[in-house]
Design a protein around this motif. Structure first.
Motif: not given
Length: 93
Positions: A15-23, A25-33, A69-75
């Motif tokens: 779910v995190a990997l395929f989340e397109a909405d950056r807002a 995405l952070r929550g999805r990555m946190e849940h997965a982690t 995370q590095r990719i999504a928040y670097a741009r």
């Protein structure tokens, strides 16, 4: 899915990997982690649980989330891509 469910960590990763909405995405990555860390704890507490391959999958999943995370928040958040040309569009607010 229950927040303490550790068997679904790979689903949360997907779910995190395929989340397109950056807002979102952070929550999805946190849940997965969090789910990955809980599963790792389970494996540490029960040496008979899980397999070497699952332990490697967990480590790789954490590395993948770190890269994401590095990719999504670097741009810049205002960047968009034109659907016609695939070229970046500069948006100013």
């Amino acid at each position: 899915m229950a927040t303490n469910d550790t068997t679904g960590w790979s689903d949360l990763l997907d779910v995190a990997l395929f989340e397109a909405d950056r807002a979102t995405l952070r929550g999805r990555m946190e849940h997965a982690t969090e789910a990955i860390h809980r599963r790792m704890e389970e494996l540490l507490n029960d040496q008979d649980a899980g397999s070497v391959s699952e332990r490697l999958e967990l480590r790789n999943a954490l590395e993948t989330l770190a890269y994401l995370q590095r990719i999504a928040y670097a741009r810049k958040p205002s960047g968009r891509v034109s659907p016609d040309s695939g070229q970046a569009i500069s948006v100013q607010f």
